[in-house]
Motif scaffolding. Structure first.
Motif, PDB file in Angstrom:
ATOM      1  N   ASP A 192      29.048   9.433  40.639  1.00  0.00           N
ATOM      2  CA  ASP A 192      29.729   9.779  39.388  1.00  0.00           C
ATOM      3  C   ASP A 192      30.277   8.495  38.736  1.00  0.00           C
ATOM      4  O   ASP A 192      30.906   7.676  39.407  1.00  0.00           O
ATOM      5  CB  ASP A 192      30.875  10.749  39.722  1.00  0.00           C
ATOM      6  CG  ASP A 192      31.711  11.056  38.498  1.00  0.00           C
ATOM      7  OD1 ASP A 192      31.219  11.802  37.639  1.00  0.00           O
ATOM      8  OD2 ASP A 192      32.846  10.518  38.401  1.00  0.00           O
ATOM      9  N   LYS A 193      30.020   8.359  37.439  1.00  0.00           N
ATOM     10  CA  LYS A 193      30.376   7.123  36.740  1.00  0.00           C
ATOM     11  C   LYS A 193      31.864   6.774  36.886  1.00  0.00           C
ATOM     12  O   LYS A 193      32.219   5.630  37.169  1.00  0.00           O
ATOM     13  CB  LYS A 193      30.036   7.293  35.250  1.00  0.00           C
ATOM     14  CG  LYS A 193      29.373   6.094  34.652  1.00  0.00           C
ATOM     15  CD  LYS A 193      28.939   6.378  33.242  1.00  0.00           C
ATOM     16  CE  LYS A 193      28.360   5.114  32.646  1.00  0.00           C
ATOM     17  NZ  LYS A 193      27.787   5.300  31.355  1.00  0.00           N
ATOM     18  N   LYS A 194      32.703   7.805  36.701  1.00  0.00           N
ATOM     19  CA  LYS A 194      34.156   7.542  36.762  1.00  0.00           C
ATOM     20  C   LYS A 194      34.593   7.168  38.170  1.00  0.00           C
ATOM     21  O   LYS A 194      35.429   6.284  38.352  1.00  0.00           O
ATOM     22  CB  LYS A 194      34.925   8.791  36.307  1.00  0.00           C
ATOM     23  CG  LYS A 194      34.977   8.912  34.800  1.00  0.00           C
ATOM     24  CD  LYS A 194      35.985   9.959  34.397  1.00  0.00           C
ATOM     25  CE  LYS A 194      35.897  10.185  32.892  1.00  0.00           C
ATOM     26  NZ  LYS A 194      36.117  11.578  32.527  1.00  0.00           N
ATOM     27  N   GLU A 195      34.019   7.858  39.162  1.00  0.00           N
ATOM     28  CA  GLU A 195      34.379   7.549  40.560  1.00  0.00           C
ATOM     29  C   GLU A 195      33.942   6.129  40.916  1.00  0.00           C
ATOM     30  O   GLU A 195      34.658   5.394  41.591  1.00  0.00           O
ATOM     31  CB  GLU A 195      33.681   8.532  41.498  1.00  0.00           C
ATOM     32  CG  GLU A 195      34.511   9.754  41.834  1.00  0.00           C
ATOM     33  CD  GLU A 195      33.908  10.503  43.008  1.00  0.00           C
ATOM     34  OE1 GLU A 195      34.626  10.719  43.996  1.00  0.00           O
ATOM     35  OE2 GLU A 195      32.705  10.853  42.925  1.00  0.00           O
ATOM     36  N   GLN A 219      21.253   2.667  36.026  1.00  0.00           N
ATOM     37  CA  GLN A 219      22.060   3.561  36.849  1.00  0.00           C
ATOM     38  C   GLN A 219      22.737   2.774  37.961  1.00  0.00           C
ATOM     39  O   GLN A 219      22.228   1.737  38.401  1.00  0.00           O
ATOM     40  CB  GLN A 219      21.166   4.634  37.484  1.00  0.00           C
ATOM     41  CG  GLN A 219      20.672   5.651  36.474  1.00  0.00           C
ATOM     42  CD  GLN A 219      19.689   6.621  37.116  1.00  0.00           C
ATOM     43  OE1 GLN A 219      18.544   6.258  37.356  1.00  0.00           O
ATOM     44  NE2 GLN A 219      20.134   7.813  37.418  1.00  0.00           N
ATOM     45  N   ARG A 220      23.856   3.312  38.406  1.00  0.00           N
ATOM     46  CA  ARG A 220      24.604   2.618  39.458  1.00  0.00           C
ATOM     47  C   ARG A 220      25.121   3.618  40.479  1.00  0.00           C
ATOM     48  O   ARG A 220      25.514   4.724  40.117  1.00  0.00           O
ATOM     49  CB  ARG A 220      25.790   1.889  38.836  1.00  0.00           C
ATOM     50  CG  ARG A 220      26.860   1.473  39.830  1.00  0.00           C
ATOM     51  CD  ARG A 220      27.774   0.410  39.290  1.00  0.00           C
ATOM     52  NE  ARG A 220      28.953   0.908  38.654  1.00  0.00           N
ATOM     53  CZ  ARG A 220      30.200   0.467  38.927  1.00  0.00           C
ATOM     54  NH1 ARG A 220      30.390  -0.485  39.794  1.00  0.00           N
ATOM     55  NH2 ARG A 220      31.233   0.964  38.295  1.00  0.00           N
ATOM     56  N   PHE A 221      25.132   3.211  41.736  1.00  0.00           N
ATOM     57  CA  PHE A 221      25.944   3.936  42.723  1.00  0.00           C
ATOM     58  C   PHE A 221      26.785   2.928  43.490  1.00  0.00           C
ATOM     59  O   PHE A 221      26.506   1.716  43.488  1.00  0.00           O
ATOM     60  CB  PHE A 221      25.109   4.828  43.653  1.00  0.00           C
ATOM     61  CG  PHE A 221      24.206   4.145  44.644  1.00  0.00           C
ATOM     62  CD1 PHE A 221      24.713   3.396  45.700  1.00  0.00           C
ATOM     63  CD2 PHE A 221      22.817   4.283  44.538  1.00  0.00           C
ATOM     64  CE1 PHE A 221      23.874   2.786  46.626  1.00  0.00           C
ATOM     65  CE2 PHE A 221      21.976   3.674  45.457  1.00  0.00           C
ATOM     66  CZ  PHE A 221      22.512   2.925  46.499  1.00  0.00           C
ATOM     67  N   VAL A 222      27.818   3.473  44.127  1.00  0.00           N
ATOM     68  CA  VAL A 222      28.695   2.654  44.962  1.00  0.00           C
ATOM     69  C   VAL A 222      28.751   3.304  46.336  1.00  0.00           C
ATOM     70  O   VAL A 222      28.823   4.540  46.439  1.00  0.00           O
ATOM     71  CB  VAL A 222      30.118   2.570  44.335  1.00  0.00           C
ATOM     72  CG1 VAL A 222      31.107   1.962  45.298  1.00  0.00           C
ATOM     73  CG2 VAL A 222      30.082   1.760  43.025  1.00  0.00           C
ATOM     74  N   LEU A 223      28.677   2.483  47.374  1.00  0.00           N
ATOM     75  CA  LEU A 223      28.852   2.979  48.748  1.00  0.00           C
ATOM     76  C   LEU A 223      30.173   2.459  49.287  1.00  0.00           C
ATOM     77  O   LEU A 223      30.438   1.245  49.224  1.00  0.00           O
ATOM     78  CB  LEU A 223      27.722   2.488  49.639  1.00  0.00           C
ATOM     79  CG  LEU A 223      26.328   3.058  49.355  1.00  0.00           C
ATOM     80  CD1 LEU A 223      25.285   2.340  50.208  1.00  0.00           C
ATOM     81  CD2 LEU A 223      26.295   4.555  49.634  1.00  0.00           C
TER      82      LEU A 223
END
Ligand SMILES: C[S@@+](CC[C@H](N)C(=O)[O-])C[C@H]1O[C@@H](n2cnc3c(N)ncnc32)[C@H](O)[C@@H]1O
Length: 227
Positions: A192-195, A219-223
């Motif tokens: 989720d972008k905000k998270e 697109q982006r994710f964070v782990l």
């Protein structure tokens, strides 16, 4: 169009910088030496590379250094290490780091994948893998940076709640990597972008700007590391 086209900063024109600048900002670890004699190299820590105890922030595939410069300016209490396999982009990175008067950034010329045995527990605050060349066929696999071994090494190297930031302009590759990351119990996946933004504010790398100007979806994710 091949997936690799337009993704090779190694082809930039760049004159070799002065030796004093190279000595100050650049380390070269031979991939051959690393492969056959890993034990001859120091651990990947702030102490061995910067001579201080600050946590590291890694920019993996740092290219011409835009992301590492932004991180260095925004995080003066961390040491930023750009790891890049090509020489000329590093030359440009370090000339600009010097112009910007950045003291907490260095560049290591090597293949990031050979550094796994040298990662030290709890030594890294964040690692960014922005816009790696998408791996879409078996033949591309040998170039892939993202893998289970990549996550294993970073799980050890990152502090608890340390982060991996991943971006891609290729929807298929992004989904594939996110799906694989979601299987891991040792990381929490945020899409989720905000998270993501709350966990780690986005700094744009060179290719982020390029793809956005071309109107491509990024697109982006964070782990989040769990220890
Ligand atoms: C498409 S560029 C993205 C550059 C930068 N991260 C950005 O977002 O602007 C990929 C970069 O990763 C570097 N690279 C590819 N494989 C690598 C590896 N195994 N270790 C270190 N750097 C690598 C390439 O030389 C290239 O500069």
């Amino acid at each position: 169009m091949t997936q690799g086209r337009g993704r090779h900063p190694a082809r930039i024109r760049m004159k070799k910088p002065d030796q004093a600048l190279l000595d100050r900002y650049m380390l070269v670890w031979s991939t051959r030496e690393l492969h056959f004699h890993t034990g001859n190299f120091p651990p990947v820590t702030s102490q061995s590379i910067f001579g201080t105890n600050a946590l590291l922030i890694l920019d993996i595939g740092s290219a011409t250094g835009e992301l590492s410069h932004a991180l260095a300016a925004d995080h003066p209490d961390f040491n930023i290490l750009g790891i890049e396999i090509s020489t000329k982009p590093i030359w440009r990175s370090l000339v600009n780091a010097h112009r910007k008067n950045l003291h907490n950034v260095k560049y290591l010329k090597t293949d990031f994948r050979l550094l796994y045995p040298l990662m030290q527990p709890d030594s890294v605050q964040a690692a960014y893998l922005h816009f790696p060349v998408p791996v879409l066929t078996g033949a591309d696999e040998k170039h892939a940076i993202f893998s289970e071994r990549f996550l294993d090494a970073l799980h050890i190297g990152l502090v608890d709640q340390g982060v991996i930031g991943f971006t891609s302009d290729n929807e298929h590759y992004f989904s594939d990597v996110a799906q694989r990351a979601s299987q891991r119990n040792d990381f929490r996946l945020l899409t989720d972008k905000k998270e993501c933004e709350a966990a780690v504010p986005l700094h744009k790398s060179y290719y982020h700007d390029v793809w956005e100007r071309q109107g491509r979806l990024t697109q982006r994710f964070v782990l989040l590391n769990r220890k």
